[in-house]
Design a protein around this motif. Structure first.
Motif, PDB file in Angstrom:
ATOM      1  N   ALA A  68       0.824  -1.215   0.000  1.00 29.89           N
ATOM      2  CA  ALA A  68       0.000   0.000   0.000  1.00 29.89           C
ATOM      3  C   ALA A  68       0.852   1.256   0.000  1.00 29.89           C
ATOM      4  O   ALA A  68       1.955   1.273   0.545  1.00 29.89           O
ATOM      5  CB  ALA A  68      -0.920  -0.006   1.217  1.00 29.89           C
ATOM      6  N   ARG A  69       0.314   2.327  -0.578  1.00 31.56           N
ATOM      7  CA  ARG A  69       1.039   3.594  -0.660  1.00 31.56           C
ATOM      8  C   ARG A  69       0.739   4.513   0.513  1.00 31.56           C
ATOM      9  O   ARG A  69       1.441   5.480   0.736  1.00 31.56           O
ATOM     10  CB  ARG A  69       0.708   4.303  -1.971  1.00 31.56           C
ATOM     11  N   SER A  70      -0.362   4.232   1.250  1.00 34.90           N
ATOM     12  CA  SER A  70      -0.760   5.081   2.375  1.00 34.90           C
ATOM     13  C   SER A  70      -1.669   4.277   3.290  1.00 34.90           C
ATOM     14  O   SER A  70      -2.140   3.194   2.923  1.00 34.90           O
ATOM     15  CB  SER A  70      -1.507   6.313   1.862  1.00 34.90           C
ATOM     16  N   VAL A  71      -1.924   4.828   4.457  1.00 33.71           N
ATOM     17  CA  VAL A  71      -2.813   4.147   5.402  1.00 33.71           C
ATOM     18  C   VAL A  71      -4.230   4.017   4.821  1.00 33.71           C
ATOM     19  O   VAL A  71      -4.809   2.925   4.873  1.00 33.71           O
ATOM     20  CB  VAL A  71      -2.805   4.858   6.775  1.00 33.71           C
ATOM     21  N   PRO A  72      -4.808   5.089   4.257  1.00 32.38           N
ATOM     22  CA  PRO A  72      -6.145   4.918   3.668  1.00 32.38           C
ATOM     23  C   PRO A  72      -6.161   3.860   2.563  1.00 32.38           C
ATOM     24  O   PRO A  72      -7.111   3.081   2.453  1.00 32.38           O
ATOM     25  CB  PRO A  72      -6.476   6.306   3.109  1.00 32.38           C
ATOM     26  N   HIS A  73      -5.091   3.810   1.752  1.00 30.52           N
ATOM     27  CA  HIS A  73      -5.022   2.804   0.692  1.00 30.52           C
ATOM     28  C   HIS A  73      -4.954   1.405   1.300  1.00 30.52           C
ATOM     29  O   HIS A  73      -5.607   0.468   0.813  1.00 30.52           O
ATOM     30  CB  HIS A  73      -3.809   3.077  -0.202  1.00 30.52           C
ATOM     31  N   GLN A  76      -8.375   0.364   2.434  1.00 33.67           N
ATOM     32  CA  GLN A  76      -9.219  -0.001   1.281  1.00 33.67           C
ATOM     33  C   GLN A  76      -8.926  -1.439   0.847  1.00 33.67           C
ATOM     34  O   GLN A  76      -9.847  -2.221   0.580  1.00 33.67           O
ATOM     35  CB  GLN A  76      -8.974   0.948   0.108  1.00 33.67           C
ATOM     36  N   ILE A  77      -7.647  -1.770   0.776  1.00 33.11           N
ATOM     37  CA  ILE A  77      -7.252  -3.123   0.378  1.00 33.11           C
ATOM     38  C   ILE A  77      -7.760  -4.140   1.394  1.00 33.11           C
ATOM     39  O   ILE A  77      -8.351  -5.170   1.029  1.00 33.11           O
ATOM     40  CB  ILE A  77      -5.718  -3.219   0.219  1.00 33.11           C
ATOM     41  N   ILE A  78      -7.560  -3.853   2.677  1.00 33.00           N
ATOM     42  CA  ILE A  78      -7.998  -4.771   3.728  1.00 33.00           C
ATOM     43  C   ILE A  78      -9.514  -4.965   3.676  1.00 33.00           C
ATOM     44  O   ILE A  78     -10.007  -6.091   3.794  1.00 33.00           O
ATOM     45  CB  ILE A  78      -7.537  -4.272   5.118  1.00 33.00           C
ATOM     46  N   GLN A  79     -10.241  -3.878   3.491  1.00 28.46           N
ATOM     47  CA  GLN A  79     -11.704  -3.980   3.423  1.00 28.46           C
ATOM     48  C   GLN A  79     -12.126  -4.875   2.260  1.00 28.46           C
ATOM     49  O   GLN A  79     -13.004  -5.725   2.413  1.00 28.46           O
ATOM     50  CB  GLN A  79     -12.316  -2.596   3.284  1.00 28.46           C
ATOM     51  N   ARG A  80     -11.493  -4.697   1.117  1.00 27.82           N
ATOM     52  CA  ARG A  80     -11.829  -5.537  -0.046  1.00 27.82           C
ATOM     53  C   ARG A  80     -11.503  -7.003   0.233  1.00 27.82           C
ATOM     54  O   ARG A  80     -12.265  -7.895  -0.148  1.00 27.82           O
ATOM     55  CB  ARG A  80     -11.097  -5.033  -1.279  1.00 27.82           C
ATOM     56  N   LEU A  81     -10.379  -7.253   0.896  1.00 24.05           N
ATOM     57  CA  LEU A  81     -10.011  -8.632   1.221  1.00 24.05           C
ATOM     58  C   LEU A  81     -10.988  -9.229   2.231  1.00 24.05           C
ATOM     59  O   LEU A  81     -11.399 -10.389   2.095  1.00 24.05           O
ATOM     60  CB  LEU A  81      -8.576  -8.698   1.751  1.00 24.05           C
ATOM     61  N   ILE A 109       0.030  -0.646  13.997  1.00 20.66           N
ATOM     62  CA  ILE A 109       1.108  -0.276  13.078  1.00 20.66           C
ATOM     63  C   ILE A 109       0.626   0.789  12.095  1.00 20.66           C
ATOM     64  O   ILE A 109       1.316   1.775  11.841  1.00 20.66           O
ATOM     65  CB  ILE A 109       1.635  -1.524  12.339  1.00 20.66           C
ATOM     66  N   GLY A 110      -0.560   0.611  11.556  1.00 17.60           N
ATOM     67  CA  GLY A 110      -1.110   1.591  10.619  1.00 17.60           C
ATOM     68  C   GLY A 110      -1.241   2.961  11.247  1.00 17.60           C
ATOM     69  O   GLY A 110      -0.914   3.984  10.628  1.00 17.60           O
ATOM     70  N   SER A 111      -1.703   3.007  12.485  1.00 18.13           N
ATOM     71  CA  SER A 111      -1.839   4.288  13.186  1.00 18.13           C
ATOM     72  C   SER A 111      -0.481   4.937  13.427  1.00 18.13           C
ATOM     73  O   SER A 111      -0.323   6.154  13.263  1.00 18.13           O
ATOM     74  CB  SER A 111      -2.557   4.082  14.520  1.00 18.13           C
ATOM     75  N   ILE A 112       0.504   4.143  13.807  1.00 17.76           N
ATOM     76  CA  ILE A 112       1.844   4.676  14.052  1.00 17.76           C
ATOM     77  C   ILE A 112       2.463   5.191  12.749  1.00 17.76           C
ATOM     78  O   ILE A 112       3.066   6.268  12.725  1.00 17.76           O
ATOM     79  CB  ILE A 112       2.743   3.613  14.714  1.00 17.76           C
TER      80      ILE A 112
END
Length: 188
Positions: A68-73, A76-81, A109-112
């Motif tokens: 992923a290129r960013s936390v929001p991205h 999005q990937i995790i939600q789709r999975l 980790i994403g938040s950090i």
């Protein structure tokens, strides 16, 4: 089924890509998706991988930066999975979203990572302001401005602004702006 995703930004990073592929194969990935593209642009291979995985599969990457290129991205990937009931494994972090601990770790980790990026951008802005005050940083000179003399020469040779813009690979409005800022240099 374990499904691997390997990515490199440039063709010069072949050793890193080969290492990712080797690591994913050793893990036992039966299907590999490999792409050579920047994380910022279109990611057709990532899309193919997400479309291909099925319920119960695990999408595996060696590092978060390959996915992923960013936390929001990433979210999005995790939600789709998750919609497909597919887990995500990030090998260098030991994260597996098939487990409660893995989901917790990924959220932390994403938040950090997001916090770290925001702090870095704040520091960068402070540094730029300081450098501007000291006269050390003025930003880049616009491309068309660097070509002022050439724009005026081409105009004086009879070329129209649209053709000048195409020739010099600058915006047409930039050509008009340069010409308007230099009326005494342009022959009538």
């Amino acid at each position: 089924m374990l499904v691997g995703l390997a990515r490199t930004s440039t063709t010069e990073q072949q050793a890193g890509l080969e290492h990712q592929i080797e690591t994913l194969k050793k893990l036992g990935c039966e299907k590999l998706f490999v792409e050579e593209t920047s994380s910022v642009g279109q990611r057709p291979v990532l899309e193919q991988a997400i479309d291909w995985v099925r319920e119960g599969d695990a999408l595996c990457v060696t590092t978060l930066s390959r996915l992923a290129r960013s936390v929001p991205h990433l979210w999005q990937i995790i939600q789709r999975l998750e919609e497909k009931k597919v887990s995500l494994r990030i090998l260098d972090m030991g994260v597996d979203t098939a487990t409660p601990n893995g989901r917790l770790m990924l959220n932390l980790i994403g938040s950090i990572v997001q916090w770290e990026r925001e702090v870095m951008l704040e520091r960068q802005a402070i540094g730029i302001k300081k450098a501007q005050k000291e006269g050390k940083f003025r930003g880049r000179v616009p491309v068309a401005r660097r070509q002022t003399e050439e724009i005026i020469r081409l105009k004086n040779d009879g070329m129209n602004p649209a053709d000048i813009a195409k020739t010099l690979k600058v915006g047409r409005s930039s050509v008009y702006r340069v010409l308007a800022d230099n009326p005494f240099k342009v022959e009538a």
